[in-house]
Design a protein around this motif. Structure first.
Motif, PDB file in Angstrom:
ATOM      1  N   SER A 131     -42.509  -7.261 -82.327  1.00  0.00           N
ATOM      2  CA  SER A 131     -41.927  -7.792 -81.594  1.00  0.00           C
ATOM      3  C   SER A 131     -42.225  -7.979 -80.035  1.00  0.00           C
ATOM      4  O   SER A 131     -42.617  -8.854 -79.382  1.00  0.00           O
ATOM      5  CB  SER A 131     -39.860  -7.357 -81.432  1.00  0.00           C
ATOM      6  N   ASP A 132     -43.230  -6.591 -80.080  1.00  0.00           N
ATOM      7  CA  ASP A 132     -43.717  -6.363 -78.691  1.00  0.00           C
ATOM      8  C   ASP A 132     -45.413  -7.843 -79.226  1.00  0.00           C
ATOM      9  O   ASP A 132     -45.565  -7.432 -79.814  1.00  0.00           O
ATOM     10  CB  ASP A 132     -44.318  -4.932 -78.386  1.00  0.00           C
ATOM     11  N   PHE A 133     -45.207  -8.798 -77.480  1.00  0.00           N
ATOM     12  CA  PHE A 133     -46.460  -8.917 -78.537  1.00  0.00           C
ATOM     13  C   PHE A 133     -47.900  -8.815 -78.702  1.00  0.00           C
ATOM     14  O   PHE A 133     -48.819  -8.583 -79.411  1.00  0.00           O
ATOM     15  CB  PHE A 133     -46.999 -10.820 -77.679  1.00  0.00           C
ATOM     16  N   ASP A 134     -47.909  -8.077 -77.361  1.00  0.00           N
ATOM     17  CA  ASP A 134     -49.353  -6.888 -77.060  1.00  0.00           C
ATOM     18  C   ASP A 134     -49.784  -5.918 -79.066  1.00  0.00           C
ATOM     19  O   ASP A 134     -50.835  -5.907 -79.253  1.00  0.00           O
ATOM     20  CB  ASP A 134     -49.197  -5.755 -75.766  1.00  0.00           C
ATOM     21  N   TYR A 167     -63.127 -12.613 -97.407  1.00  0.00           N
ATOM     22  CA  TYR A 167     -63.099 -13.900 -97.491  1.00  0.00           C
ATOM     23  C   TYR A 167     -63.437 -14.273 -96.591  1.00  0.00           C
ATOM     24  O   TYR A 167     -62.951 -15.382 -96.631  1.00  0.00           O
ATOM     25  CB  TYR A 167     -61.096 -13.789 -97.272  1.00  0.00           C
ATOM     26  N   GLU A 168     -64.533 -13.831 -95.862  1.00  0.00           N
ATOM     27  CA  GLU A 168     -64.798 -14.398 -93.943  1.00  0.00           C
ATOM     28  C   GLU A 168     -65.152 -15.657 -94.872  1.00  0.00           C
ATOM     29  O   GLU A 168     -66.421 -16.017 -96.055  1.00  0.00           O
ATOM     30  CB  GLU A 168     -66.015 -13.682 -93.580  1.00  0.00           C
ATOM     31  N   GLY A 169     -65.425 -17.086 -93.949  1.00  0.00           N
ATOM     32  CA  GLY A 169     -66.185 -18.136 -94.742  1.00  0.00           C
ATOM     33  C   GLY A 169     -64.482 -19.146 -96.274  1.00  0.00           C
ATOM     34  O   GLY A 169     -65.215 -20.301 -95.740  1.00  0.00           O
ATOM     35  N   LEU A 170     -64.444 -18.289 -96.551  1.00  0.00           N
ATOM     36  CA  LEU A 170     -62.717 -19.213 -97.437  1.00  0.00           C
ATOM     37  C   LEU A 170     -61.775 -18.724 -96.911  1.00  0.00           C
ATOM     38  O   LEU A 170     -61.284 -19.994 -97.146  1.00  0.00           O
ATOM     39  CB  LEU A 170     -63.149 -17.936 -99.259  1.00  0.00           C
ATOM     40  N   LEU A 171     -60.948 -17.798 -96.141  1.00  0.00           N
ATOM     41  CA  LEU A 171     -59.952 -17.837 -95.274  1.00  0.00           C
ATOM     42  C   LEU A 171     -59.613 -17.473 -93.777  1.00  0.00           C
ATOM     43  O   LEU A 171     -61.402 -16.986 -93.922  1.00  0.00           O
ATOM     44  CB  LEU A 171     -58.993 -17.123 -96.388  1.00  0.00           C
ATOM     45  N   GLN A 172     -59.189 -18.139 -92.761  1.00  0.00           N
ATOM     46  CA  GLN A 172     -58.852 -17.392 -91.623  1.00  0.00           C
ATOM     47  C   GLN A 172     -57.935 -17.553 -91.216  1.00  0.00           C
ATOM     48  O   GLN A 172     -56.786 -18.459 -92.082  1.00  0.00           O
ATOM     49  CB  GLN A 172     -60.032 -18.776 -91.177  1.00  0.00           C
ATOM     50  N   LEU A 173     -57.934 -16.998 -90.852  1.00  0.00           N
ATOM     51  CA  LEU A 173     -55.630 -16.868 -89.700  1.00  0.00           C
ATOM     52  C   LEU A 173     -55.178 -17.379 -88.104  1.00  0.00           C
ATOM     53  O   LEU A 173     -56.085 -17.670 -87.402  1.00  0.00           O
ATOM     54  CB  LEU A 173     -55.766 -14.854 -89.892  1.00  0.00           C
ATOM     55  N   ALA A 174     -54.528 -17.720 -88.972  1.00  0.00           N
ATOM     56  CA  ALA A 174     -53.471 -19.047 -87.180  1.00  0.00           C
ATOM     57  C   ALA A 174     -52.826 -17.876 -86.933  1.00  0.00           C
ATOM     58  O   ALA A 174     -52.011 -17.434 -87.871  1.00  0.00           O
ATOM     59  CB  ALA A 174     -53.599 -20.131 -87.506  1.00  0.00           C
ATOM     60  N   THR A 175     -52.083 -17.601 -85.644  1.00  0.00           N
ATOM     61  CA  THR A 175     -51.316 -16.760 -85.063  1.00  0.00           C
ATOM     62  C   THR A 175     -50.006 -17.887 -84.476  1.00  0.00           C
ATOM     63  O   THR A 175     -50.285 -18.446 -83.771  1.00  0.00           O
ATOM     64  CB  THR A 175     -52.298 -15.374 -84.556  1.00  0.00           C
ATOM     65  N   PHE A 176     -49.515 -16.743 -84.617  1.00  0.00           N
ATOM     66  CA  PHE A 176     -47.586 -17.076 -84.070  1.00  0.00           C
ATOM     67  C   PHE A 176     -47.082 -16.118 -83.702  1.00  0.00           C
ATOM     68  O   PHE A 176     -46.668 -15.548 -84.720  1.00  0.00           O
ATOM     69  CB  PHE A 176     -47.170 -18.452 -84.918  1.00  0.00           C
ATOM     70  N   HIS A 177     -46.256 -16.209 -82.695  1.00  0.00           N
ATOM     71  CA  HIS A 177     -45.591 -15.385 -82.435  1.00  0.00           C
ATOM     72  C   HIS A 177     -44.169 -15.968 -81.550  1.00  0.00           C
ATOM     73  O   HIS A 177     -44.957 -17.055 -80.832  1.00  0.00           O
ATOM     74  CB  HIS A 177     -45.847 -14.335 -82.028  1.00  0.00           C
ATOM     75  N   PRO A 178     -43.302 -15.044 -81.330  1.00  0.00           N
ATOM     76  CA  PRO A 178     -42.337 -15.632 -80.912  1.00  0.00           C
ATOM     77  C   PRO A 178     -42.368 -15.500 -79.159  1.00  0.00           C
ATOM     78  O   PRO A 178     -41.872 -16.773 -78.069  1.00  0.00           O
ATOM     79  CB  PRO A 178     -40.862 -14.798 -80.525  1.00  0.00           C
ATOM     80  N   PRO A 236     -42.275 -13.295 -85.621  1.00  0.00           N
ATOM     81  CA  PRO A 236     -44.253 -12.677 -85.611  1.00  0.00           C
ATOM     82  C   PRO A 236     -44.489 -13.789 -87.306  1.00  0.00           C
ATOM     83  O   PRO A 236     -44.227 -13.506 -87.775  1.00  0.00           O
ATOM     84  CB  PRO A 236     -44.161 -11.108 -85.569  1.00  0.00           C
ATOM     85  N   MET A 237     -46.004 -14.366 -87.361  1.00  0.00           N
ATOM     86  CA  MET A 237     -46.540 -14.870 -88.183  1.00  0.00           C
ATOM     87  C   MET A 237     -47.642 -14.828 -88.666  1.00  0.00           C
ATOM     88  O   MET A 237     -48.472 -15.066 -86.844  1.00  0.00           O
ATOM     89  CB  MET A 237     -46.416 -15.336 -89.082  1.00  0.00           C
ATOM     90  N   LEU A 238     -49.030 -14.860 -89.768  1.00  0.00           N
ATOM     91  CA  LEU A 238     -49.641 -15.215 -89.813  1.00  0.00           C
ATOM     92  C   LEU A 238     -50.017 -16.748 -90.329  1.00  0.00           C
ATOM     93  O   LEU A 238     -49.529 -16.569 -91.326  1.00  0.00           O
ATOM     94  CB  LEU A 238     -50.626 -14.264 -90.290  1.00  0.00           C
ATOM     95  N   HIS A 239     -50.862 -16.696 -90.598  1.00  0.00           N
ATOM     96  CA  HIS A 239     -50.717 -18.247 -90.964  1.00  0.00           C
ATOM     97  C   HIS A 239     -52.708 -18.359 -91.918  1.00  0.00           C
ATOM     98  O   HIS A 239     -52.916 -18.568 -91.526  1.00  0.00           O
ATOM     99  CB  HIS A 239     -51.118 -19.857 -91.088  1.00  0.00           C
ATOM    100  N   ILE A 240     -52.420 -18.243 -92.908  1.00  0.00           N
ATOM    101  CA  ILE A 240     -53.401 -17.379 -94.330  1.00  0.00           C
ATOM    102  C   ILE A 240     -53.969 -19.183 -94.248  1.00  0.00           C
ATOM    103  O   ILE A 240     -53.402 -20.198 -94.712  1.00  0.00           O
ATOM    104  CB  ILE A 240     -53.106 -17.186 -95.393  1.00  0.00           C
TER     105      ILE A 240
END
Length: 166
Positions: free
Chosen positions: A48-51, A69-80, A102-106
């Motif tokens: 819940s803490d952003f840091d 998995y570098e070059g195949l997948l990447q992550l996008a970051t999302f947090h309240p 809090p979530m990660l988008h693969i």
């Protein structure tokens, strides 16, 4: 969207959360893109803490590389409580990366590359998104997604008037 996997991790400790993330990462990497093109990894009970969340995402990025998995997948970051460094705390630009939990988008990099071929000036996408959020303001966002009003995305905000949007 039918093939989107949303994995909600109910764990509260770093080790379990990270292990579940690695399992989902591997599943996406090894699956056929038509069967599992993308996934959301949601952690409603941790970070819940952003840091703390941000530090964990750096670990996840490192794991993605270590797992090959570098070059195949990447992550996008999302947090309240997502905030871009250098932006005013109240700037609407932060809402481009805010989510109820809090979530990660693969994401498959090939999908990103294919999508970017369809966009004029793809390097300007992040700034266009931030400008769009600034234009619609809090009230515009809530008009499109009224359920956000009762989430951590708007926690602590008592005034959703257009005056507070600027």
């Amino acid at each position: 969207m039918d093939a989107l996997r949303i994995h909600v991790c109910g764990a509260t400790d770093d080790n379990t959360v990270t292990a579940e993330f690695m399992t989902l990462l591997q599943q996406v990497a090894e699956a056929s893109p038509s069967d599992l093109p993308t996934a959301l990894f949601v952690v409603p009970n941790t970070y819940s803490d952003f840091d703390e969340y941000w530090n964990w995402t750096r670990i996840c990025d490192d794991l993605l590389v270590q797992m090959g998995y570098e070059g195949l997948l990447q992550l996008a970051t999302f947090h309240p409580r997502y905030e871009f460094e250098g932006e005013d705390e109240s700037d609407m630009s932060h809402f481009t990366n805010r989510s109820p939990f809090p979530m990660l988008h693969i994401i498959r990099e090939q999908d990103i590359e294919d999508a970017l071929k369809q966009v004029r000036n793809p390097d300007r996408i992040p700034e266009r998104n931030r400008q769009h959020m600034r234009r619609i303001g809090h009230n515009g966002l809530l008009a499109v997604m009224p359920a956000l009003a009762d989430t951590a995305v708007f926690a602590g905000r008592t005034n959703h008037t257009e005056a507070s949007d600027n």
